[in-house]
Write a protein that holds these residues in place. Structure first.
Motif, mmCIF file in Angstrom:
data_model
loop_
_atom_site.group_PDB
_atom_site.id
_atom_site.type_symbol
_atom_site.label_atom_id
_atom_site.label_comp_id
_atom_site.label_asym_id
_atom_site.label_seq_id
_atom_site.Cartn_x
_atom_site.Cartn_y
_atom_site.Cartn_z
ATOM 1 N N ILE A 59 0.864 -1.182 0.000
ATOM 2 C CA ILE A 59 0.000 0.000 0.000
ATOM 3 C C ILE A 59 0.895 1.223 0.000
ATOM 4 C CG2 ILE A 59 -1.790 1.282 1.238
ATOM 5 C CD1 ILE A 59 -2.705 -1.418 2.403
ATOM 6 N N ASP A 60 0.913 1.911 -1.130
ATOM 7 C CA ASP A 60 1.764 3.089 -1.286
ATOM 8 C C ASP A 60 1.091 4.330 -0.708
ATOM 9 O OD1 ASP A 60 4.069 4.493 -2.403
ATOM 10 O OD2 ASP A 60 2.609 5.375 -3.781
ATOM 11 N N ARG A 61 -0.231 4.430 -0.914
ATOM 12 C CA ARG A 61 -0.966 5.601 -0.426
ATOM 13 C C ARG A 61 -2.372 5.156 -0.058
ATOM 14 N NH1 ARG A 61 -4.355 8.894 -2.942
ATOM 15 N NH2 ARG A 61 -3.839 8.015 -4.963
ATOM 16 N N ASP A 62 -2.852 5.679 1.052
ATOM 17 C CA ASP A 62 -4.209 5.373 1.513
ATOM 18 C C ASP A 62 -4.778 6.645 2.118
ATOM 19 O OD1 ASP A 62 -6.527 4.585 2.778
ATOM 20 O OD2 ASP A 62 -5.599 2.960 3.918
ATOM 21 N N ASP A 63 -5.687 7.310 1.386
ATOM 22 C CA ASP A 63 -6.286 8.536 1.925
ATOM 23 C C ASP A 63 -7.699 8.284 2.448
ATOM 24 O OD1 ASP A 63 -7.978 8.482 -0.272
ATOM 25 O OD2 ASP A 63 -7.086 10.214 -1.258
ATOM 26 N N ASP A 65 -10.328 7.071 0.873
ATOM 27 C CA ASP A 65 -11.208 6.809 -0.273
ATOM 28 C C ASP A 65 -10.475 6.160 -1.440
ATOM 29 O OD1 ASP A 65 -13.456 7.802 0.962
ATOM 30 O OD2 ASP A 65 -13.265 9.802 0.097
ATOM 31 N N GLN A 66 -9.196 6.452 -1.577
ATOM 32 C CA GLN A 66 -8.390 5.927 -2.680
ATOM 33 C C GLN A 66 -7.157 5.227 -2.118
ATOM 34 O OE1 GLN A 66 -8.915 6.483 -6.214
ATOM 35 N NE2 GLN A 66 -10.929 7.214 -5.580
ATOM 36 N N LEU A 67 -6.879 4.048 -2.658
ATOM 37 C CA LEU A 67 -5.671 3.311 -2.299
ATOM 38 C C LEU A 67 -4.805 3.174 -3.537
ATOM 39 C CD1 LEU A 67 -7.256 0.357 -0.317
ATOM 40 C CD2 LEU A 67 -6.108 2.323 0.651
ATOM 41 N N SER A 68 -3.540 3.445 -3.406
ATOM 42 C CA SER A 68 -2.578 3.210 -4.469
ATOM 43 C C SER A 68 -1.774 1.982 -4.061
ATOM 44 C CB SER A 68 -1.661 4.427 -4.629
ATOM 45 O OG SER A 68 -0.681 4.166 -5.599
ATOM 46 N N LEU A 69 -1.811 0.940 -4.880
ATOM 47 C CA LEU A 69 -1.213 -0.343 -4.529
ATOM 48 C C LEU A 69 -0.172 -0.764 -5.554
ATOM 49 C CD1 LEU A 69 -4.636 -2.093 -3.877
ATOM 50 C CD2 LEU A 69 -3.133 -1.118 -2.141
ATOM 51 N N GLN A 70 1.011 -1.095 -5.061
ATOM 52 C CA GLN A 70 2.058 -1.622 -5.930
ATOM 53 C C GLN A 70 1.971 -3.142 -5.917
ATOM 54 O OE1 GLN A 70 6.214 -1.749 -4.572
ATOM 55 N NE2 GLN A 70 6.723 -0.593 -6.418
ATOM 56 N N LEU A 71 1.976 -3.763 -7.081
ATOM 57 C CA LEU A 71 1.936 -5.218 -7.200
ATOM 58 C C LEU A 71 3.357 -5.723 -7.402
ATOM 59 C CD1 LEU A 71 -0.926 -4.210 -7.932
ATOM 60 C CD2 LEU A 71 -1.089 -6.129 -9.485
ATOM 61 N N PHE A 72 3.735 -6.747 -6.644
ATOM 62 C CA PHE A 72 5.088 -7.293 -6.759
ATOM 63 C C PHE A 72 5.091 -8.758 -6.353
ATOM 64 C CE2 PHE A 72 4.784 -6.105 -2.368
ATOM 65 C CZ PHE A 72 5.593 -6.990 -1.673
ATOM 66 N N TYR A 73 6.215 -9.394 -6.558
ATOM 67 C CA TYR A 73 6.438 -10.759 -6.087
ATOM 68 C C TYR A 73 7.887 -10.863 -5.669
ATOM 69 C CZ TYR A 73 8.425 -11.642 -10.745
ATOM 70 O OH TYR A 73 9.186 -11.588 -11.885
ATOM 71 N N GLU A 74 8.171 -11.808 -4.779
ATOM 72 C CA GLU A 74 9.524 -12.006 -4.270
ATOM 73 C C GLU A 74 10.405 -12.613 -5.355
ATOM 74 O OE1 GLU A 74 10.635 -11.075 -1.231
ATOM 75 O OE2 GLU A 74 8.637 -10.321 -0.738
ATOM 76 N N VAL A 84 -2.038 -0.546 -9.174
ATOM 77 C CA VAL A 84 -3.490 -0.437 -9.282
ATOM 78 C C VAL A 84 -3.971 0.608 -8.289
ATOM 79 C CG1 VAL A 84 -3.867 -2.810 -10.085
ATOM 80 C CG2 VAL A 84 -3.959 -2.309 -7.646
ATOM 81 N N ARG A 85 -5.142 1.135 -8.577
ATOM 82 C CA ARG A 85 -5.794 2.079 -7.658
ATOM 83 C C ARG A 85 -7.147 1.478 -7.297
ATOM 84 N NH1 ARG A 85 -6.243 6.893 -10.566
ATOM 85 N NH2 ARG A 85 -8.355 6.357 -11.161
ATOM 86 N N TYR A 86 -7.478 1.538 -6.019
ATOM 87 C CA TYR A 86 -8.773 1.049 -5.575
ATOM 88 C C TYR A 86 -9.573 2.209 -5.019
ATOM 89 C CZ TYR A 86 -12.420 -1.627 -3.280
ATOM 90 O OH TYR A 86 -13.639 -2.116 -2.895
#
Length: 123
Positions: A59-63, A65-74, A84-86
């Motif tokens: 979770i990069d940003r959470d205000d 109402d809006q979440l900015s999410l970075q998708l990754f794998y090890e 993605v943005r939720y």
């Protein structure tokens, strides 16, 4: 000396159990799992890079109402797949990897959005 070793072991065991206690005290902390499953169920093209069980979110940003999410794998190298943005109130998931100004709507299992909303209300 044996007393110090026992004390150190006791503190270590207490420290290991603290995250579980924190989750019980703050049930909203467990909401992250619903977000992860929401993205895993989506049509975001992460399967070109990894399997659903290995996909993780940051979770990069959470205000609220809006979440900015970075998708990754090890991986031993760069495992970043995209972003993605939720939109929490609209329960809409957007692929913003290519162009954040023109996001692409993603299809996903709506049950995870409903579970996430219920989890947030329980906080």
């Amino acid at each position: 000396m044996r007393y110090l070793n026992s004390l150190g072991l006791s503190l270590l065991l207490i420290g290991v159990s603290l995250p579980a206690l924190a989750d019980e005290a703050n049930p909203g902390q467990g909401c992250y799992g619903y977000l992860t499953e929401m993205v895993r169920s989506s049509d975001f093209p992460y399967r070109d890079f990894t399997t659903p069980e290995r996909l993780k979110l940051l979770i990069d940003r959470d205000d609220g109402d809006q979440l900015s999410l970075q998708l990754f794998y090890e991986t031993s190298g760069s495992g970043v797949i995209g972003w993605v943005r939720y939109d929490v109130p609209q329960q809409a998931l957007w692929n913003v990897s290519i162009d954040p100004e023109e996001p692409q709507a993603l299809k996903f299992d709506r049950r995870f959005a409903q579970a996430y909303a219920a989890c947030l209300k329980a906080r």
